[in-house]
Write a protein that holds these residues in place. Structure first.
Motif, PDB file in Angstrom:
ATOM      1  N   ASP A 253       4.970  -4.545  13.776  1.00 33.40           N
ATOM      2  CA  ASP A 253       3.768  -3.760  14.067  1.00 33.40           C
ATOM      3  C   ASP A 253       2.855  -3.750  12.854  1.00 33.40           C
ATOM      4  O   ASP A 253       3.331  -3.647  11.719  1.00 33.40           O
ATOM      5  N   SER A 254       1.549  -3.806  13.074  1.00 34.36           N
ATOM      6  CA  SER A 254       0.600  -3.721  11.962  1.00 34.36           C
ATOM      7  C   SER A 254      -0.762  -3.291  12.464  1.00 34.36           C
ATOM      8  O   SER A 254      -1.102  -3.494  13.638  1.00 34.36           O
ATOM      9  N   SER A 255      -1.535  -2.706  11.567  1.00 33.97           N
ATOM     10  CA  SER A 255      -2.920  -2.346  11.903  1.00 33.97           C
ATOM     11  C   SER A 255      -3.777  -2.373  10.654  1.00 33.97           C
ATOM     12  O   SER A 255      -3.282  -2.348   9.529  1.00 33.97           O
TER      13      SER A 255
ATOM     14  N   THR B 196      -1.573  -1.101   7.416  1.00 35.68           N
ATOM     15  CA  THR B 196      -0.165  -0.725   7.434  1.00 35.68           C
ATOM     16  C   THR B 196       0.612  -1.785   8.202  1.00 35.68           C
ATOM     17  O   THR B 196       0.087  -2.373   9.146  1.00 35.68           O
ATOM     18  N   SER B 197       1.863  -2.038   7.800  1.00 35.56           N
ATOM     19  CA  SER B 197       2.684  -3.029   8.483  1.00 35.56           C
ATOM     20  C   SER B 197       4.147  -2.622   8.388  1.00 35.56           C
ATOM     21  O   SER B 197       4.587  -2.080   7.365  1.00 35.56           O
ATOM     22  N   THR B 198       4.934  -2.909   9.444  1.00 34.32           N
ATOM     23  CA  THR B 198       6.328  -2.468   9.455  1.00 34.32           C
ATOM     24  C   THR B 198       7.172  -3.248  10.438  1.00 34.32           C
ATOM     25  O   THR B 198       6.651  -3.837  11.397  1.00 34.32           O
TER      26      THR B 198
ATOM     27  N   ASP C 272       4.173   4.712  14.435  1.00 33.00           N
ATOM     28  CA  ASP C 272       2.812   5.113  14.079  1.00 33.00           C
ATOM     29  C   ASP C 272       2.011   4.012  13.392  1.00 33.00           C
ATOM     30  O   ASP C 272       0.777   4.050  13.380  1.00 33.00           O
ATOM     31  N   SER C 273       2.697   3.022  12.797  1.00 32.80           N
ATOM     32  CA  SER C 273       2.003   2.051  11.945  1.00 32.80           C
ATOM     33  C   SER C 273       0.842   1.337  12.633  1.00 32.80           C
ATOM     34  O   SER C 273      -0.201   1.117  12.011  1.00 32.80           O
TER      35      SER C 273
END
Length: 317
Positions: free
Chosen positions: A83-85, A192-194, A207-208
């Motif tokens: 996930d990333s934004s 953000t990235s996870t 939430d990322s």
């Protein structure tokens, strides 16, 4: 002209010192510094805050030290779902990908989606396909896994069977990376990235990639990237809440971030942290755990990194 600044995190809850060897702690600090310098180089060469946060996050996605990209946590099926934004504070444009399986640098896919402009989020196979069509690097899913993360998955699954999940160390559970920046034009950005948390349900989204929860940026207010229990961050719209406290209550960045992390989330008993930067380049990095991978280059160009209480001042960037 504003004085640029950048801050990053590599996940909170860090963990007893004995969880990693001193060589591993040192390697993590070195990669934090590399990420900061990558973002700083963009800012110093006339790049935007968006350029800077993307560059910094890419370094951490490529590092096995952090739970994003290469080195991401495994879900319950032994797979990596990423996930990333990213968000541009100048325009409120944003992009996000979630449950991606093949994108080497999810933050770049999030940016490409933001710049395409017709949607904010893509998920799963659609995200992977978009990245490939956009000319971004895609890899075999096996690229993301590391032996350290495989051991963490085995440990968490054993704990789940034994009913001892709550006693797991932060190193076994989760992590996230993120960056915030202010550029010379006075614009803010966050990314953000996870890989999510170890042994997460297949298809779980935290939430990322959620704009306003794990990532938010608005010129004149602040840029925020969070790390911690995503389900709680989503319910509190954590990153946006900090910007709102600043805008509506007139709180400083430090006061707003401290209130949200240390008091609003206190009843949940969850690990939480963030990095944030305001319109003047002031930086906040609160966390309620034993530590947080973090670092910054401030308005005077001074670089610092930290994992626990001690901050390592590395001099001019």
């Amino acid at each position: 002209m504003a004085r640029p600044a950048i801050a990053i995190h590599g996940g909170c809850g860090v963990m007893a010192q004995l969880d990693l060897s001193e060589a591993e702690w040192s390697a993590a600090r070195e990669d934090l510094a590399r990420a900061l310098r990558a973002g700083w180089a963009k800012l110093q060469n006339g790049g935007t805050a968006v350029d800077a946060v993307e560059a910094a996050v890419m370094v951490m996605e490529d590092s096995p030290q952090f739970n994003a990209g290469h080195g991401a946590a495994f879900n319950a099926a032994g797979e990596n779902e990423l996930d990333s934004s990213i968000m541009d504070g100048a325009t409120l444009a944003a992009g996000a990908v979630c449950a991606a399986r093949r994108i080497r640098n999810p933050v770049s896919a999030a940016r490409a989606l933001m710049e395409r402009g017709d949607s904010v989020m893509l998920t799963g196979q659609a995200a992977d396909r978009f990245a490939e069509e956009a000319g971004l690097r895609v890899v075999d899913p096996s690229y993301f896994g590391t032996e350290r993360r495989r051991k963490a998955l085995a440990s968490m699954q054993a704990r789940a069977k034994a009913g001892t999940t709550l006693t797991a160390s932060e190193a076994e559970k989760h992590g996230t990376v993120g960056a915030v920046a202010l550029d010379a034009a006075g614009h803010l950005a966050a990314a953000t990235s996870t890989g999510g948390f170890t042994n997460k349900p297949v298809g779980r989204i935290g939430d990322s990639p959620i704009i306003g929860a794990g990532t938010y940026a608005r010129d004149g207010a602040c840029a925020v990237s969070g790390t911690g229990k995503g389900e709680v961050f989503i319910r509190h719209v954590l990153a946006h809440e900090i910007a709102s406290r600043m805008a509506y209550l007139g709180e400083s960045l430090d006061a707003a971030a401290e209130q949200v992390v240390m008091r609003d989330l206190a009843p949940y008993g969850v690990g939480a942290g963030l990095v944030a930067i305001d319109a003047e380049g002031r930086i906040a990095a609160p966390f309620n755990t034993d530590g947080m991978f973090r670092g910054w280059i401030d308005r005077d160009g001074r670089l610092a990194v930290a994992t626990h209480a001690e901050v390592f001042e590395l001099g001019a960037a």
